[in-house]
Scaffold this motif. Structure first.
Motif, PDB file in Angstrom:
ATOM      1  N   ALA B 144      25.356  30.525 -27.580  1.00  0.00           N
ATOM      2  CA  ALA B 144      24.223  31.227 -26.985  1.00  0.00           C
ATOM      3  C   ALA B 144      23.403  31.951 -28.058  1.00  0.00           C
ATOM      4  CB  ALA B 144      24.708  32.219 -25.939  1.00  0.00           C
ATOM      5  N   GLU B 145      24.091  32.409 -29.112  1.00  0.00           N
ATOM      6  CA  GLU B 145      23.384  33.175 -30.142  1.00  0.00           C
ATOM      7  C   GLU B 145      22.459  32.315 -30.991  1.00  0.00           C
ATOM      8  OE1 GLU B 145      25.993  35.682 -32.326  1.00  0.00           O
ATOM      9  OE2 GLU B 145      26.588  36.784 -30.531  1.00  0.00           O
ATOM     10  N   GLU B 146      22.674  30.985 -30.945  1.00  0.00           N
ATOM     11  CA  GLU B 146      21.835  30.103 -31.759  1.00  0.00           C
ATOM     12  C   GLU B 146      20.553  29.696 -31.059  1.00  0.00           C
ATOM     13  OE1 GLU B 146      24.174  26.767 -32.873  1.00  0.00           O
ATOM     14  OE2 GLU B 146      25.618  28.015 -33.956  1.00  0.00           O
ATOM     15  N   VAL B 147      20.439  30.068 -29.773  1.00  0.00           N
ATOM     16  CA  VAL B 147      19.241  29.669 -29.024  1.00  0.00           C
ATOM     17  C   VAL B 147      18.071  30.565 -29.425  1.00  0.00           C
ATOM     18  CG1 VAL B 147      18.242  29.355 -26.746  1.00  0.00           C
ATOM     19  CG2 VAL B 147      20.671  28.903 -27.112  1.00  0.00           C
ATOM     20  N   GLU B 148      16.935  29.922 -29.764  1.00  0.00           N
ATOM     21  CA  GLU B 148      15.758  30.680 -30.189  1.00  0.00           C
ATOM     22  C   GLU B 148      14.970  31.137 -28.969  1.00  0.00           C
ATOM     23  OE1 GLU B 148      14.509  30.686 -33.537  1.00  0.00           O
ATOM     24  OE2 GLU B 148      16.109  29.471 -34.426  1.00  0.00           O
ATOM     25  N   VAL B 149      14.189  32.195 -29.170  1.00  0.00           N
ATOM     26  CA  VAL B 149      13.307  32.655 -28.099  1.00  0.00           C
ATOM     27  C   VAL B 149      12.256  31.588 -27.826  1.00  0.00           C
ATOM     28  CG1 VAL B 149      11.634  34.415 -27.428  1.00  0.00           C
ATOM     29  CG2 VAL B 149      13.656  35.057 -28.750  1.00  0.00           C
ATOM     30  N   GLY B 150      12.021  31.287 -26.534  1.00  0.00           N
ATOM     31  CA  GLY B 150      11.005  30.312 -26.186  1.00  0.00           C
ATOM     32  C   GLY B 150      11.555  28.909 -25.991  1.00  0.00           C
ATOM     33  N   GLU B 151      12.829  28.699 -26.279  1.00  0.00           N
ATOM     34  CA  GLU B 151      13.418  27.385 -26.025  1.00  0.00           C
ATOM     35  C   GLU B 151      13.714  27.205 -24.541  1.00  0.00           C
ATOM     36  OE1 GLU B 151      15.786  25.143 -29.194  1.00  0.00           O
ATOM     37  OE2 GLU B 151      16.634  27.155 -29.222  1.00  0.00           O
TER      38      GLU B 151
END
Lengths: 71, 625
Positions: B144-151
């Motif tokens: 979850a921490e690797e997900v960028e904002v806006g994805e």
């Protein structure tokens, strides 16, 4: 810098406080606090994270078997 | 050779395990104990010594390690001295018993701690570690921490929302109980924002992430609860200080008991030393040191599972003794949304007037018109309807010429308004031709649970309940009356609110609670003994300044928060009193030579186990029926 680690294998709050006190004596460590119930270690230190982790684990091993400090 | 070494190491590690040591120790100790009763002294002593070595050697090793680190009054050290002392006095069975039962106690204590820690963890297990991301048209399972904002992420039914996001497509029922303590599922649709930690009950959602995982709702809640342990309660601070003086004092007491009576010729040296050893066995403050913070942690966890976030243990005692409650109005006592607050017909019943108004405003999209239509329920289509800009609507409903609108419209058609009414949002007047039919008041909607919540607060000992608001006097009075508060202060500027609160704090007995949600409430939230912020509608600065955050914005969480606080405090106090009473009792009996080492071991570890089990009750405080 403030670092947060998970720490497992501690069985008594007294021990947690003692271990934290020993960690605080380490050169380059300004403060070390262990939240016994949440199993969290908060360390303020100038050392780079990897080096700090090794040093802290060394102290823990010397203190009691079975304590693990994890990122 | 190397293999043999490895095997030895394995066996050694196995033998070091607590349950194994306890079992082996008992295996030798029990026959030893029986043989002693049969007066087969030598054999009994040998068996007890073996039991002592099996159970106690690692303890002794730790004690010696401790000495090298300058920790002289360590628990292991004191236990070692006690059992070595017992051997010197020829009390072999007791020497072994001290070690074995010390281990038994430790074992149960650790188990209880582990269990309660596990229970708290599962209570807090609201943050998923992984998320399904849509990258280049393909689903990918990532941290979850690797997900960028806006994805874009995909959330299926049964999954927790991993990251704060907004729905792009899909409808679903959402269980937000982990965040708000609300068990009624909420329907969500495209455009709705989702907080991480909520569970999707049905449906598949495609969402766009709004924040990184570690700044999302679930992470923020966990952070708050974990840090809550750092703001210690009075009771916890007392225990910390007490434990620092307790062990040294008991050890000094042991020395006195060992030396003074024989010097004065009251007892034999061996008897005096035995009594001193009893002291050493009860010298560890572990029962308190562990069970009091555990009770608070349990209480914080229990409250969190119901959508009440305590930021620290120190708040428990303040809110448990609260007598004065001050409330902000909009968003705190009211929902901040408009609703029909009064129907005042002339010559017909309320329902009829509402239905007539709703029909006449059939085509209007004005917020007030929407409220009236919602309140009316089913709306009959008028024969004809047109809007009068800035004034209202005129329609033909069942052959009658109905005008619905403001005072200006009434003047225009020559209808005479009767009666005086007030409302926050506005009043809509109705006329049939030029005959006045009545009016409908639309106001900020009072929270449905507000009245019952205030009544509960009174039952819990609230002496004064006040509304402090910047709104107009009539509106504030209306809310005060509807909710059943003691007093209302209206038309206050933000700094005046703060001053009124200071006066309430000075005048009131007991502690003062301020409940609010807005940016302008932040100073008051910080100033009050206990600041309570509404978490959903509340501004970030209000949540920041508050001591307690109510995630669902429901006012009935306030009495619930008080109940959890009181129960937690009671459990903590029970533990303090129980552990101290037993220990002091054993010390006195030990000094008089009545208590033996068996009793002392119970006082040490038995009390710790019982206190921990008692502390765990704080996690399971029941809801009020």
């Amino acid at each position: 810098m403030k670092f947060k680690f998970n720490v497992t294998g501690l069985d008594c709050p007294n021990c947690a406080a003692k271990l934290a006190a020993r960690m605080e004596k380490l050169d380059g460590v300004d403060s070390a606090k262990i939240n016994f119930l949440a199993e969290k270690l908060t360390v303020e230190s100038e050392l780079p994270e990897e080096k700090l982790l090794v040093a802290l684990q060394e102290i823990a091993d010397d203190f009691e078997d079975g304590i693990k400090i994890l990122k | 050779m190397n293999k043999f070494k490895k095997k030895c190491k394995k066996i050694f590690a196995f033998l070091k395990k607590e349950p194994v040591r306890i079992a082996l120790g008992l295996l030798f100790f029990l026959p030893g104990f029986i043989l002693e009763k049969c007066e087969l002294t030598v054999l009994s002593r040998i068996l007890c010594l073996i039991a002592l070595v099996i159970a106690g050697l690692p303890v002794l090793v730790e004690a010696i390690k401790g000495i090298f680190h300058g920790e002289l009054l360590d628990e292991t050290f004191l236990m070692s001295i006690a059992s070595i002392g017992a051997i010197v006095l020829g009390e072999y069975t007791e020497a072994a018993a001290v070690m074995i039962f010390y281990l038994v106690g430790e074992y149960f204590e650790h188990r209880a701690v582990r269990r309660s820690r596990g229970a708290i963890k599962s209570l807090m297990d609201i943050r998923p570690d992984e998320a399904t991301v849509l990258r280049g048209g393909r689903e990918e399972r990532v941290d979850a921490e690797e997900v960028e904002v806006g994805e874009s992420i995909l959330i299926r039914s049964g999954e927790r929302v991993p990251i704060d996001c907004v729905i792009l497509s899909g409808n679903a029922d959402l269980d937000t109980s982990a965040l708000t303590g609300e068990s009624v599922p909420r329907a969500v649709r495209p455009g709705d924002p989702l907080d991480s930690g909520a569970v999707v009950l049905s449906g598949v959602l495609t969402c766009k992430t709004l924040r990184p995982a570690d700044e999302s709702a679930a992470a923020r809640i966990l952070e708050l609860v974990e840090n809550a342990n750092e703001r210690k309660s009075k009771e916890e601070n007392f225990i910390t200080k007490f434990s620092r003086v307790y062990t040294p004092s008991v050890v000094v007491g042991a020395l006195l008991v060992a030396i003074l009576p024989p010097i004065f010729g009251w007892t034999e040296w061996s008897e005096a030393i035995y009594r001193a050893l009893v002291f050493l066995v009860v010298s560890c403050p572990c029962a308190l040191v562990i069970s009091v913070p555990l009770a608070f942690f349990g209480g914080i966890g229990c409250a969190a599972s119901r959508g009440i976030l305590y930021k620290g243990g120190n708040t428990f005692s303040a809110i448990a003794h609260a007598k004065t409650f001050a409330f902000d109005k909009t968003g705190t006592l009211t929902t901040g949304r408009f609703a029909v607050s009064g129907v005042y017909p002339v010559g017909m019943d309320e329902k009829e007037l509402l239905a007539l108004a709703a029909s006449a405003e059939y085509v209007s999209l004005h917020p007030i018109a929407l409220c009236i239509k919602q309140a009316a329920g089913e709306v009959a289509r008028p024969d004809e309807s047109r809007e009068v800009p800035g004034k209202g609507s005129i329609a033909t409903v069942a052959g009658r010429q109905i005008a619905v609108g403001n005072r200006a419209l009434m003047r225009q058609i020559g209808a005479q308004i009767r009666g005086e009414h007030t409302a926050d949002a506005g009043i809509v007047y109705l006329a049939d031709g030029s005959e006045y039919l009545g009016c409908i008041a639309v106001s900020d909607e009072i929270k449905p649970e507000a009245k019952a919540a205030i009544a509960q607060l009174r039952q819990l000992g609230a002496e004064k309940t006040v509304i402090l608001s910047g709104d107009r006097k009539e509106n504030v009075e209306r809310v005060k009356k509807a909710v059943g508060l003691d007093a209302a202060e209206a038309e206050l500027l933000p700094n005046e609110k703060y001053e009124r609160l200071e006066r309430l704090i000075a005048e009131g007995n007991g502690k003062t609670v301020y409940v609010g949600d807005g940016i302008n409430d932040a100073p008051s939230l910080a100033r009050a003994d206990v600041g309570v912020a509404m978490g959903a509608i509340g501004s970030d600065s209000a949540i920041e300044a508050a001591d307690i955050v109510i995630m669902s914005d429901r006012l009935d969480k306030l009495p619930e928060a008080i109940r959890v606080a009181r129960k937690t405090l009671r459990i903590a106090k029970e533990n303090i009193v129980f552990a101290l009473a037993v220990k002091i009792g054993v010390l006195i009996l030990g000094a008089l030579g009545i208590a033996n080492m068996w009793l002392a071991v119970f006082a040490d570890v038995g009390v710790a186990v019982i206190a921990v089990l008692n502390a765990m009750r704080a996690m399971r405080i029941k809801k009020a029926g």
